[in-house]
Design a protein around this motif. Structure first.
Motif, PDB file in Angstrom:
ATOM      1  N   SER A 139     -24.378 -76.239  25.094  1.00 37.87           N
ATOM      2  CA  SER A 139     -25.018 -76.661  23.885  1.00 37.87           C
ATOM      3  C   SER A 139     -26.619 -77.052  23.793  1.00 37.87           C
ATOM      4  CB  SER A 139     -23.777 -77.922  23.341  1.00 37.87           C
ATOM      5  OG  SER A 139     -22.174 -77.389  23.537  1.00 37.87           O
TER       6      SER A 139
ATOM      7  N   LEU B 271     -21.983 -69.392  24.152  1.00 36.32           N
ATOM      8  CA  LEU B 271     -20.726 -68.442  24.525  1.00 36.32           C
ATOM      9  C   LEU B 271     -20.667 -67.634  25.935  1.00 36.32           C
ATOM     10  CD1 LEU B 271     -17.556 -69.951  24.561  1.00 36.32           C
ATOM     11  CD2 LEU B 271     -17.241 -68.048  22.896  1.00 36.32           C
TER      12      LEU B 271
ATOM     13  N   ILE C 287     -14.806 -75.138  28.273  1.00 31.80           N
ATOM     14  CA  ILE C 287     -13.259 -74.782  27.724  1.00 31.80           C
ATOM     15  C   ILE C 287     -12.485 -74.775  27.959  1.00 31.80           C
ATOM     16  CG2 ILE C 287     -12.474 -73.345  25.649  1.00 31.80           C
ATOM     17  CD1 ILE C 287     -14.810 -71.977  24.388  1.00 31.80           C
TER      18      ILE C 287
ATOM     19  N   ALA D  27     -26.751 -68.142  20.160  1.00 35.40           N
ATOM     20  CA  ALA D  27     -27.031 -69.164  19.878  1.00 35.40           C
ATOM     21  C   ALA D  27     -27.526 -68.889  18.611  1.00 35.40           C
ATOM     22  CB  ALA D  27     -27.612 -70.389  20.204  1.00 35.40           C
TER      23      ALA D  27
ATOM     24  N   ALA E  10     -30.775 -72.216  24.018  1.00 38.13           N
ATOM     25  CA  ALA E  10     -29.174 -72.586  24.438  1.00 38.13           C
ATOM     26  C   ALA E  10     -29.110 -70.333  24.814  1.00 38.13           C
ATOM     27  CB  ALA E  10     -28.471 -72.577  23.300  1.00 38.13           C
TER      28      ALA E  10
ATOM     29  N   ARG F 183     -19.010 -73.504  27.708  1.00 36.26           N
ATOM     30  CA  ARG F 183     -19.792 -73.691  25.863  1.00 36.26           C
ATOM     31  C   ARG F 183     -21.450 -73.918  26.865  1.00 36.26           C
ATOM     32  NH1 ARG F 183     -19.592 -72.209  21.579  1.00 36.26           N
ATOM     33  NH2 ARG F 183     -17.168 -72.739  21.015  1.00 36.26           N
TER      34      ARG F 183
ATOM     35  N   SER G  17     -25.266 -73.713  19.951  1.00 34.74           N
ATOM     36  CA  SER G  17     -24.411 -73.581  20.931  1.00 34.74           C
ATOM     37  C   SER G  17     -24.670 -72.257  21.122  1.00 34.74           C
ATOM     38  CB  SER G  17     -23.148 -74.302  21.027  1.00 34.74           C
ATOM     39  OG  SER G  17     -22.353 -73.296  20.082  1.00 34.74           O
TER      40      SER G  17
ATOM     41  N   PHE H  83     -14.609 -69.422  29.359  1.00 34.42           N
ATOM     42  CA  PHE H  83     -15.318 -69.355  29.158  1.00 34.42           C
ATOM     43  C   PHE H  83     -16.355 -70.618  28.797  1.00 34.42           C
ATOM     44  CE2 PHE H  83     -12.514 -66.644  26.281  1.00 34.42           C
ATOM     45  CZ  PHE H  83     -13.307 -65.732  25.854  1.00 34.42           C
TER      46      PHE H  83
ATOM     47  N   THR I  15     -22.697 -62.813  27.707  1.00 29.71           N
ATOM     48  CA  THR I  15     -22.899 -63.593  26.555  1.00 29.71           C
ATOM     49  C   THR I  15     -22.283 -62.853  25.727  1.00 29.71           C
ATOM     50  OG1 THR I  15     -25.319 -63.461  27.508  1.00 29.71           O
ATOM     51  CG2 THR I  15     -23.872 -64.580  25.329  1.00 29.71           C
TER      52      THR I  15
ATOM     53  N   THR J  14     -20.134 -74.172  36.104  1.00 28.94           N
ATOM     54  CA  THR J  14     -20.668 -75.825  35.024  1.00 28.94           C
ATOM     55  C   THR J  14     -21.298 -76.653  35.773  1.00 28.94           C
ATOM     56  OG1 THR J  14     -18.893 -77.060  35.702  1.00 28.94           O
ATOM     57  CG2 THR J  14     -18.978 -75.309  33.644  1.00 28.94           C
TER      58      THR J  14
ATOM     59  N   THR K  12     -20.396 -76.874  29.770  1.00 31.01           N
ATOM     60  CA  THR K  12     -19.470 -77.482  30.085  1.00 31.01           C
ATOM     61  C   THR K  12     -17.249 -76.138  29.702  1.00 31.01           C
ATOM     62  OG1 THR K  12     -18.594 -77.691  27.311  1.00 31.01           O
ATOM     63  CG2 THR K  12     -19.221 -79.334  28.715  1.00 31.01           C
TER      64      THR K  12
ATOM     65  N   ASP L  80     -21.502 -65.347  22.823  1.00 29.21           N
ATOM     66  CA  ASP L  80     -21.711 -65.268  21.036  1.00 29.21           C
ATOM     67  C   ASP L  80     -23.388 -65.912  21.478  1.00 29.21           C
ATOM     68  OD1 ASP L  80     -21.963 -65.961  19.233  1.00 29.21           O
ATOM     69  OD2 ASP L  80     -20.876 -67.528  18.746  1.00 29.21           O
TER      70      ASP L  80
END
Length: 232
Positions: free
Chosen positions: A122, A49, A113, A162, A135, A120, A47, A118, A158, A90, A111, A160
Motif C-alpha cells: 500500500s 497484491l 494478509i 495497483a 506500488a 499487500r 495497493s 499474500f 504479482t 514484509t 503487510t 493484482d
C-alpha cells in the motif's frame, strides 16, 4: 436571592437565542467544510497484491502421487512455509537497499494478509499517479529482491497491480463537517447559556414571582418597545 434554574428555564434560554444557535451551527459547518476543502492536502492510496510461494512444496503437490494423505501433508507444509516466507518478506522488502531506493520519500506499507501467503503493498501520496506507480514498482522489484536472498527456494508473483485511485482516501470530508456542525452547535449553546446567566435584568411576570415570591398584579407597558409611541 439566588435563582434556581430548571430544565424548562434552560429550554427557554435556548429558544430565546434560537437564531444565534442556528447561525453559529451553520457557520461551524461551513468553516469545517472550507478548511478540509482548501487547507487539508488530500491523500491518495493505491495497493498491489503479491503472492509468495515456497516452490519445493508446490512443485511436488502438482506431481502424481499414489498416496492422497502424503499429498495433503505436502500441500499443508508448503502453505505453512509460504506463509512464513510472506511474513519474512514484509520486513525484507522494506530493509533491502534496492527497495529503499524505490520507496524513498513515499509512505509505503508492506503487510502480509493474515494466515495467507499474500502480500499487500500500500502506498499513500498526495499525487494519485505517484501512489500507483510506486506500488507497481515495488511489486515489479519484489521477485528480484526475493531471489537475491532465497534463490530458487520460492517465488513472488504479482496477482493484482495497483490502479490509479480516482478519489482521495483522506481526509474524511463528512467527518470534518460533522465535527464543525457539532462544534458550532455546542459553542452556540454555551454562549446562549452564558448570556442568560450573566443577564441580571429582571424579566416581567413569572420571573418576579420566582425570585421574590411576590405576585404581580399589574405591568407598566413600554410604549416605545411595543411601538405605542408611533401611534397617533
Amino acid at each position: 436571592m439566588s435563582r434556581q434554574i430548571t430544565i424548562n428555564d434552560i429550554l427557554k434560554m435556548f429558544l430565546a437565542h434560537i437564531k444565534l444557535i442556528i447561525i453559529m451551527t451553520i457557520v461551524g459547518t461551513v468553516l469545517a467544510y472550507g478548511y478540509v476543502s482548501y487547507f487539508v492536502t488530500p491523500v491518495y492510496s493505491a495497493s498491489a497484491l503479491l503472492l509468495v510461494q515456497n516452490d519445493a512444496g508446490f512443485s511436488q503437490s502438482g506431481s502424481t502421487t499414489t498416496n492422497d494423505t502424503d499429498s495433503e501433508k505436502i500441500n499443508t507444509n508448503d502453505i505453512t512455509q509460504s506463509v512464513m516466507l510472506a511474513n519474512t518478506c514484509t520486513v525484507l522488502f522494506t530493509q533491502d537497499p534496492d527497495m529503499k531506493s524505490i520507496i524513498a520519500g513515499n509512505a509505503v506499507s508492506i503487510t502480509a494478509i493474515e494466515d495467507s501467503y499474500f502480500l499487500r503493498i500500500s502506498v499513500s501520496s498526495s499525487d494519485p499517479l505517484t501512489a500507483a506507480n510506486v506500488a507497481n514498482q515495488v511489486a515489479a522489484a519484489a521477485p528480484d529482491v526475493f531471489a537475491k536472498y532465497f534463490g530458487t527456494a520460492g517465488k513472488v508473483d504479482t496477482v493484482d497491480e495497483a490502479a490509479i485511485p480516482s478519489r482521495p482516501s483522506s481526509p474524511n470530508v463528512q467527518q470534518y463537517v460533522m465535527i464543525g456542525l457539532l462544534g458550532g452547535l455546542v459553542l452556540a449553546l454555551a454562549i446562549s447559556f452564558l448570556l442568560e446567566v450573566v443577564d441580571t435584568t429582571v424579566k416581567p411576570g413569572d420571573d418576579l414571582y420566582e425570585i421574590y415570591k411576590i405576585p404581580v398584579f399589574a405591568e407598566i407597558i413600554d410604549f416605545e418597545a411595543e411601538g405605542g409611541a408611533r401611534k397617533k
